[in-house]
Scaffold this active site. Sequence first.
Site, short mmCIF file in Angstrom:
data_model
loop_
_atom_site.label_atom_id
_atom_site.label_comp_id
_atom_site.label_asym_id
_atom_site.label_seq_id
_atom_site.Cartn_x
_atom_site.Cartn_y
_atom_site.Cartn_z
N ARG A 146 -19.67 -7.74 6.46
CA ARG A 146 -20.10 -6.46 7.06
C ARG A 146 -20.14 -6.51 8.59
O ARG A 146 -21.07 -5.98 9.22
CB ARG A 146 -21.46 -6.02 6.52
CG ARG A 146 -21.51 -5.82 5.04
CD ARG A 146 -20.62 -4.69 4.53
NE ARG A 146 -20.59 -4.71 3.08
CZ ARG A 146 -19.62 -5.33 2.37
NH1 ARG A 146 -18.61 -5.93 2.95
NH2 ARG A 146 -19.68 -5.30 1.06
N SER B 272 -26.37 1.43 1.85
CA SER B 272 -27.40 0.38 1.91
C SER B 272 -27.89 0.21 3.34
O SER B 272 -27.08 0.12 4.27
CB SER B 272 -26.82 -0.95 1.44
OG SER B 272 -26.47 -0.85 0.08
N GLU C 70 -27.98 -2.94 8.16
CA GLU C 70 -26.52 -2.83 8.06
C GLU C 70 -26.04 -1.57 8.79
O GLU C 70 -24.89 -1.43 9.15
CB GLU C 70 -26.16 -2.74 6.57
CG GLU C 70 -24.76 -3.09 6.21
CD GLU C 70 -24.58 -3.11 4.68
OE1 GLU C 70 -23.76 -2.34 4.19
OE2 GLU C 70 -25.24 -3.92 4.00
C1 LIG Z 1 -23.20 6.64 -0.03
C2 LIG Z 1 -22.69 5.48 0.82
C3 LIG Z 1 -22.23 4.33 0.21
C4 LIG Z 1 -21.76 3.28 0.99
N1 LIG Z 1 -21.30 2.15 0.35
C5 LIG Z 1 -20.79 1.14 1.08
C6 LIG Z 1 -20.26 -0.03 0.43
O1 LIG Z 1 -20.23 -0.14 -0.79
N2 LIG Z 1 -19.75 -1.01 1.21
C7 LIG Z 1 -19.74 -0.92 2.57
O2 LIG Z 1 -19.26 -1.85 3.23
N3 LIG Z 1 -20.24 0.16 3.21
C8 LIG Z 1 -20.77 1.19 2.51
N4 LIG Z 1 -21.26 2.29 3.15
C9 LIG Z 1 -21.31 2.31 4.62
C10 LIG Z 1 -20.07 2.91 5.31
O3 LIG Z 1 -19.38 3.82 4.45
C11 LIG Z 1 -19.10 1.82 5.79
O4 LIG Z 1 -19.72 0.96 6.72
C12 LIG Z 1 -17.85 2.44 6.45
O5 LIG Z 1 -16.91 1.45 6.68
C13 LIG Z 1 -18.17 3.14 7.77
O6 LIG Z 1 -17.01 3.86 8.16
P1 LIG Z 1 -17.16 5.17 9.05
O7 LIG Z 1 -15.81 5.70 9.35
O8 LIG Z 1 -18.09 6.13 8.39
O9 LIG Z 1 -17.80 4.56 10.35
P2 LIG Z 1 -18.93 5.19 11.27
O10 LIG Z 1 -20.21 5.26 10.51
O11 LIG Z 1 -18.45 6.43 11.89
O12 LIG Z 1 -19.06 4.04 12.37
C14 LIG Z 1 -19.50 2.74 12.04
C15 LIG Z 1 -19.09 1.78 13.16
O13 LIG Z 1 -17.66 1.70 13.18
C16 LIG Z 1 -17.16 2.13 14.45
N5 LIG Z 1 -15.91 2.85 14.23
C17 LIG Z 1 -15.68 3.93 13.43
N6 LIG Z 1 -14.37 4.27 13.47
C18 LIG Z 1 -13.76 3.40 14.31
C19 LIG Z 1 -12.42 3.24 14.79
N7 LIG Z 1 -11.42 4.03 14.40
N8 LIG Z 1 -12.18 2.24 15.67
C20 LIG Z 1 -13.17 1.41 16.08
N9 LIG Z 1 -14.45 1.51 15.67
C21 LIG Z 1 -14.75 2.49 14.79
C22 LIG Z 1 -18.26 2.99 15.03
O14 LIG Z 1 -18.19 3.03 16.44
C23 LIG Z 1 -19.51 2.29 14.54
O15 LIG Z 1 -19.81 1.17 15.34
C24 LIG Z 1 -21.75 3.37 2.39
C25 LIG Z 1 -22.20 4.56 3.01
C26 LIG Z 1 -22.66 5.61 2.24
C27 LIG Z 1 -23.12 6.86 2.92
#
Ligand SMILES: Cc1cc2nc3c(=O)[nH]c(=O)nc-3n(C[C@H](O)[C@H](O)[C@H](O)COP(=O)(O)OP(=O)(O)OC[C@H]3O[C@@H](n4cnc5c(N)ncnc54)[C@H](O)[C@@H]3O)c2cc1C
Length: 329
Positions: free
Chosen positions: A187, A235, A307
Site C-alpha cells: 500500500r 479500510s 492507509e
Molecule cells: C469502498 C472502498 C474500498 C476500497 N478497497 C480497497 C482495496 O481493497 N485495496 C486497496 O488497495 N485500496 C482500497 N481502497 C482505497 C482506494 O480505492 C485505493 O487506494 C485507490 O488506489 C486510490 O485510487 P484513487 O484514484 O481514488 O486515488 P486518490 O484517492 O484520488 O489519491 C490517492 C493518492 O494517489 C495519488 N494519485 C491519484 N492519482 C494519481 C496519478 N494519476 N498520479 C500520481 N498520483 C496519483 C494522490 O495524489 C494521493 O496521494 C478502497 C476504497 C474504497 C472507498
Amino acid sequence: VSSGPGSGDHGDAALRAVELLAPIAQLDVPLAPHTTYRVGGSAAVFARPRTLDDLHRIADAVRGTGLSPLVVGRGSNLLVADAGFHGIAITLADLDCAGTISVEHADDVGLGGAVALPVAARRTVAAGLTGFEWAVGVPGSIGGAVRMNAGGHGSDIATSLRRVELFDLHTGHHGDVAAGSLGLRFRGSELADHQVVVTARLGLAVGDRERSEAELDEIVRWRRSNQPGGQNAGSVFVNPVPGEVAAGQLVDAAGLRGFRLGSAHVSEKHANFIQADDSGSADDVRALIEFVRERVAETSGYVLRSEVRLVGFGDPEPVVPGVEIGNRR
Ligand SMILES: Cc1cc2nc3c(=O)[nH]c(=O)nc-3n(C[C@H](O)[C@H](O)[C@H](O)COP(=O)(O)OP(=O)(O)OC[C@H]3O[C@@H](n4cnc5c(N)ncnc54)[C@H](O)[C@@H]3O)c2cc1C
C-alpha cells in the site's frame, strides 16, 4: 480576517496560478465531490489539464508560485480537511491520454492514469485476459493504484505493472520508468506528490474468459456482503501484521464497532471502515481516526497506521524525493 484557501499569501499565489493557467484552472473549488468521503474543504486552485503541454504549464505554475501540487484521482483514498487544500489540485479526467485503454497483447496492456480500476478489470477480462480481476472491487484510478500499490484478493498492481509514464511537476521531466524503480511496497510507493502517473503498462496472461467473469462476480458479491457502502475511503488502517492481525479485529476488540464522534462513525458492518455523514465534517473523521488509534493502542499495544491519505490537516509531511525520470522532451 478570513483565513481560507482564497486569502492571504496562499490567496495571492493561488490567484497568480489561476492567471498562469487560464482557462484550465479555477480558484477555490470544493474537493468533496471529487472524493468518496464527500466531505472536506476546497482546493485553492483546481486544474484540469487536457494536454501534455497543459501539464508543462502546471509545472511552470508550481515552480512560479511555490504552491504544492496534489493529483486527485477518484478520491477513494483521500480525506481533505475542512480547511481545504492550499495548493494546486489536479484532475486527469480531461487529459486525453489518461483516459485510454489499449490491449496490444496479453503482455502489453496500456491503461491511462485516470481509468477506473473496475473498468480496467472488466475490459481486460472481456479481452480474454487474466491477472487484473482483483481490481473490480477497488473504486480508484490506475494512477492512484500505482501510487498506493492498491491490491486485494491476493494480488496488487505491483504484480502485473511493467512500467509507467510519469510527468514530474517540479522538473517538467516526462518519461517512462520501470515498475521496479517505483519502490512499490504494501500500500505504498516512492512516488512523490509532484509525480503524475499519466499512463501505465501491465503484463497480463491469456485466460479463460468465463472463469474470469465468474471471479469478477464473486469479488463484487464478496465486497457487497462484507463492506459498507456510503461515504468512506475503504479500510482506514493498515493491518499491523498482514495475514495475522487485522486492524478491524483490533478496533472491534476495543469495543468501537459503531462508535460515533460528531458526524463520523465506525462502520457496524466492518470495523476498519469509518463513515462520514451526508454533509458531515472531515475534521470529525480525522478526530475519530485519532481516537480509534489511541484506544486500540491502549487496549492492544498496536499503533495503527492510517492507509488513507490525509490532506490539509497540517501534519508534518514526510520528505519524499520521488523517483528518477528520464526526459522525453
Ligand atoms: C469502498 C472502498 C474500498 C476500497 N478497497 C480497497 C482495496 O481493497 N485495496 C486497496 O488497495 N485500496 C482500497 N481502497 C482505497 C482506494 O480505492 C485505493 O487506494 C485507490 O488506489 C486510490 O485510487 P484513487 O484514484 O481514488 O486515488 P486518490 O484517492 O484520488 O489519491 C490517492 C493518492 O494517489 C495519488 N494519485 C491519484 N492519482 C494519481 C496519478 N494519476 N498520479 C500520481 N498520483 C496519483 C494522490 O495524489 C494521493 O496521494 C478502497 C476504497 C474504497 C472507498
